[in-house]
Design a protein around this motif. Sequence first.
Motif, short mmCIF file in Angstrom:
data_model
loop_
_atom_site.label_atom_id
_atom_site.label_comp_id
_atom_site.label_asym_id
_atom_site.label_seq_id
_atom_site.Cartn_x
_atom_site.Cartn_y
_atom_site.Cartn_z
N VAL A 238 5.44 25.27 -2.63
CA VAL A 238 4.95 23.90 -2.55
C VAL A 238 5.89 23.02 -1.74
O VAL A 238 5.41 21.96 -1.20
N GLY A 239 7.16 23.17 -2.01
CA GLY A 239 8.34 22.29 -1.49
C GLY A 239 8.62 21.10 -2.41
O GLY A 239 9.22 20.49 -2.03
N ASP A 240 7.88 21.31 -3.75
CA ASP A 240 8.31 20.22 -4.71
C ASP A 240 8.36 20.79 -6.11
O ASP A 240 7.39 21.61 -6.48
N GLU A 241 9.17 20.73 -6.75
CA GLU A 241 9.39 21.36 -7.98
C GLU A 241 8.62 20.81 -8.78
O GLU A 241 8.15 21.32 -10.02
N GLU A 242 8.43 19.40 -9.05
CA GLU A 242 7.57 18.59 -9.97
C GLU A 242 6.08 19.19 -9.57
O GLU A 242 5.49 19.38 -10.74
N LYS A 243 5.53 19.29 -8.62
CA LYS A 243 4.24 19.86 -8.38
C LYS A 243 4.21 21.40 -8.94
O LYS A 243 3.26 21.71 -9.59
#
Length: 549
Positions: A238-243
């Motif tokens: 995804v490139g985003d840890e929160e997502k």
Amino acid sequence: MALYLLFESASGYSLFHAYGLDEIGQNTEAVRNSILDLTRFGKVVKLTSFHPFSSALDALNQCNAISEGIMTEELRNFLEMNLPKVKDGKKAKFSLGVAEPKVGSQVFEVTKIPCQSNEFVLELLRGVRLHFDRFIKDLKPSDLEKAQLGLGHSYSRAKVKFNVNRVDNMVIQAIFLLDTLDKDINSFSMRVREWYSWHFPELAKIINDNYLYAKIAKFAENKSDLSENHIPELSELVGDEEKAKEIVEAAKASMGQDLSPIDLINVQQFAQRVINLSEYRKKLYEYLVTKMNDIAPNLASLIGEVVGARLISHAGSLSNLAKCPSSTLQILGAEKALFRALKTQGNTPKYGLIFHSSFIGRASARNKGRIARYLANKCSIASRIDCFSEVNTSVFGQKLREQVEERLDFYDKSVAPRKNVDVMKDAIETVVNVAEKDADGQKNEASVKKSKKKSKGENEDGEPMAVDEPIQVAAGGEAETDKKKKKKKQKLEAQLENAVPDELNGHDIEQNGNTKKKKKRHDELAKDAEVQNGTEGKKKKKKSKLQDE
């Protein structure tokens, strides 16, 4: 009025005289009936003269000229020698029947010989073609077939000849495939979303990108198997840890139904197909960009690779696009709207495919038509430069792009743009400078290669590589003499660098270490010349004294 027929065969030019046409009355049906019978047709049409081609290359040149509607000097001499002369100010009492109307018009312009090309003439020429080997003596049908075959191959080969790096057909196929792939990937991605949403409906709201959604569907498989251990791998995708954390939390509280292992395998395989298609689409876009930079670099730098490729594909080829006027190029792709407007007498469209350019999107509503007309003008110039220029450069496209930017500023801020003549002069100067730099670079590379070849077994100063041997110090102090020699060498090198221009780059002075030898040799030759001059002077004086005595 007498009628002569010009027939161009693979073996040469021939001129026929048609008799008794006043009785027939130029009836095409009568000619058609008499063509098959040589005895009847031979009474009407007779051979006047025949001029064979000197070689296969000459035949090809004459064939190319006829196909392009050009009368060659050879054809002109043949007609003037064998046809009756037309007196100035008087009408000709004969006409020349030709198969190509363009050739006939040029023959009339140059030689004032009246020409005609109609169904009657074409039928007569068809009969001549059928019985051509019978009209000319010593011409076998096999020889004529060989000549026709050889000329056909050479003519086709000459027409098909092209530069492999500039094949616009590759661009046409690539842009068609790119548009098809966009539609297919979009529909397949929607199918993956609907299929996997039955199992994991919350993922569609979290991930908007279709390619990324297919990747996660391939990775996640069963939602119940997702845990916090998969967060690092999901964050990479995804490139985003929160997502990634959000996806794991949504999987735990998902309202979707469970799928059997076979259904999950099918979903995975289909998601993999979508991923492969998306990756291939990226590679195809890169290929299109490189091909456009090879084929139409100026058009690509002006309007973009995709829009430029669409214009080329819609026109059929780069040469067809170059032949289009700017008014036609402006509405390429909007033909339906144009004909509907002409039929209903409404407003004609302002733009077609060039609407996808960023320039029209940046223009205000009242200036969209103006900038579209101006952009079409610049696109037609860029396409003509790309089609007919032998220099592969994008300088003209960049300058034309600057002009369009200036025109946008003129519409918005009333800043006066530069003239087209000045911009084109700057572009030509930059192209010439780049070409000169490339030529100098090639010369430098060649000189470096030559110096490398010649300096095998030599050091940087041009001297032979020293072998490691024990240094023998003599009583006179040879170390000091070596230092003096080095100083002298450095002085000579400095003098040579100041005296010789930089353009030589090692061509004239290949080995700096040998300059002393050259100088010594030069001095010795000068001394020998002086001695010879002195002896010759003495001999001359003795001769003059003897003559006086």
